[in-house]
Design a protein around this motif. Structure first.
Motif, short mmCIF file in Angstrom:
data_model
loop_
_atom_site.label_atom_id
_atom_site.label_comp_id
_atom_site.label_asym_id
_atom_site.label_seq_id
_atom_site.Cartn_x
_atom_site.Cartn_y
_atom_site.Cartn_z
N LEU A 72 0.80 -1.22 0.00
CA LEU A 72 0.00 0.00 0.00
C LEU A 72 0.84 1.27 0.00
N ALA A 73 2.12 1.15 0.30
CA ALA A 73 2.99 2.32 0.26
C ALA A 73 3.38 2.71 -1.16
N ALA A 74 3.11 1.84 -2.12
CA ALA A 74 3.50 2.10 -3.51
C ALA A 74 2.68 3.24 -4.09
N PRO A 75 3.27 4.08 -4.94
CA PRO A 75 2.53 5.17 -5.58
C PRO A 75 1.33 4.64 -6.36
N GLY A 76 0.20 5.30 -6.22
CA GLY A 76 -1.00 4.91 -6.93
C GLY A 76 -1.84 3.87 -6.23
N ALA A 77 -1.36 3.36 -5.10
CA ALA A 77 -2.10 2.31 -4.40
C ALA A 77 -3.45 2.81 -3.92
N ALA A 78 -3.51 4.02 -3.38
CA ALA A 78 -4.76 4.53 -2.82
C ALA A 78 -5.83 4.66 -3.90
N GLU A 79 -5.44 5.14 -5.07
CA GLU A 79 -6.42 5.28 -6.16
C GLU A 79 -6.95 3.91 -6.60
N GLY A 93 -20.28 -6.84 -2.87
CA GLY A 93 -19.25 -7.21 -1.89
C GLY A 93 -19.15 -6.15 -0.83
N ASN A 94 -20.10 -6.14 0.08
CA ASN A 94 -20.27 -5.00 0.98
C ASN A 94 -19.30 -4.98 2.16
N ARG A 95 -18.79 -6.13 2.56
CA ARG A 95 -17.89 -6.13 3.72
C ARG A 95 -16.45 -6.20 3.24
N LEU A 96 -15.67 -5.19 3.59
CA LEU A 96 -14.27 -5.10 3.17
C LEU A 96 -13.37 -5.04 4.40
N VAL A 97 -12.36 -5.89 4.41
CA VAL A 97 -11.34 -5.88 5.45
C VAL A 97 -10.03 -5.51 4.77
N LEU A 98 -9.47 -4.36 5.12
CA LEU A 98 -8.28 -3.84 4.45
C LEU A 98 -7.03 -4.11 5.28
N LEU A 99 -6.03 -4.72 4.65
CA LEU A 99 -4.70 -4.87 5.24
C LEU A 99 -3.92 -3.60 4.94
N SER A 100 -3.56 -2.87 5.98
CA SER A 100 -2.86 -1.61 5.82
C SER A 100 -1.53 -1.64 6.58
N GLY A 101 -0.73 -0.59 6.41
CA GLY A 101 0.58 -0.53 7.03
C GLY A 101 0.77 0.72 7.85
N ARG A 102 1.57 0.60 8.90
CA ARG A 102 1.83 1.74 9.79
C ARG A 102 2.85 2.69 9.17
#
Length: 281
Positions: A72-79, A93-102
């Motif tokens: 997720l730190a890669a450029p363009g990941a958020a878009e 697909g209403n329930r989303l669990v996001l793996l994110s980074g500190r």
């Protein structure tokens, strides 16, 4: 009764063969919940870089574990994550669990796109995985007997991938986790040198840690003929994210699971017993 159990629609696990995705899939299958693996090699295939594959992977699913490749730190990941989240919700697909980074600004932007997508979301913002030493890019270095990185005294509260998987499964199977943000860390700080020393001790062999300069690290990555975008990502992770900004512990694992987070020493002892690091079993 959870939303997933009521609908019995498949749960799409992006990165379903990776460190966290594989563990999540195994747990869900053990609970007799339907799972669909999202990867380039799966059927239907899923590729973050090919948006034409997204709808096919999402067809008929009720929930998604969102793990972005390469990071997720890669450029363009958020878009990309934002566009995917909107499509997932539109397709049911209403329930989303996001793996994110500190400590990753792009990851935090991605978190906001998921929150704004209209989904029933849960955010898992994680510290560095313990399993990077045994299932990822640092394993070869451990086996070679030398882990060389551009980090010194910075301490990291490494988190166990099993704790992350447990939290994700809880989010899919218990409505109390909808709309919750969990920052997941281990129970204590250690430096990379201390982590390597722990591994050497429990593995019963000599493994040394070498602190590199950023220039030396970049040169080593180039020698490995890695793609430039991957080199840039690793340089950013080791020189910016590991600058001390994450030197604080959280109670995210305990809040999500009602138990303490697993300690690095326990992880290392368990992995050493498998013989994957060589040395004494």
């Amino acid at each position: 009764m959870t939303v997933t159990q009521q609908s019995m629609k498949p749960i799409l696990i992006l990165g379903g063969t990776g460190k966290t995705g594989r563990r999540i899939a195994e747990q869900l299958v053990a609970r007799d919940l339907p799972v669909r693996i999202g990867s380039r090699g799966s059927t239907p295939s899923f590729d973050w870089e090919n948006r034409a594959t997204w709808a096919g992977a999402l067809e008929g699913v009720g929930a998604v574990y969102v793990s972005y490749y390469p990071d997720l730190a890669a450029p363009g990941a958020a878009e990309a994550v934002g566009a995917f989240a909107k499509l997932a919700v539109a397709m049911g697909g209403n329930r989303l669990v996001l793996l994110s980074g500190r400590g990753e600004p792009e990851a935090q932007r991605a978190e906001e796109t998921v929150k704004q997508s209209g989904a029933e979301w849960t955010i898992l913002r994680c510290s560095w995985f313990m399993q990077n030493f045994s299932e990822s890019f640092m394993l070869d270095a451990v086996l070679a007997g030398e882990v060389a990185l551009p980090v010194g005294a910075v301490r990291e509260p490494f988190v166990d991938a099993d704790d992350i998987a447990d939290a994700a499964v809880a989010a899919f199977t218990d409505n109390r986790h909808i709309g919750q943000f969990y920052e997941l860390t281990g129970p204590r700080f250690i430096t990379f040198a201390e982590a390597v020393a722990d591994i050497a001790e429990v593995a019963g062999r000599e493994i040394r840690f070498v602190e590199l300069t950023t220039a030396q690290f970049a040169a080593r990555l180039a020698e490995q003929q890695l793609p430039q975008d991957l080199i840039d990502l690793l340089m950013m992770l080791f020189t910016e994210v590991l600058d001390g900004r994450n030197e604080h512990l959280t109670d995210g694992v305990e809040r999500a699971l009602g138990r303490p987070a697993r300690d690095f020493r326990d992880y290392a002892s368990a992995v050493a017993a498998t013989g994957i690091w060589g040395g004494a079993k």
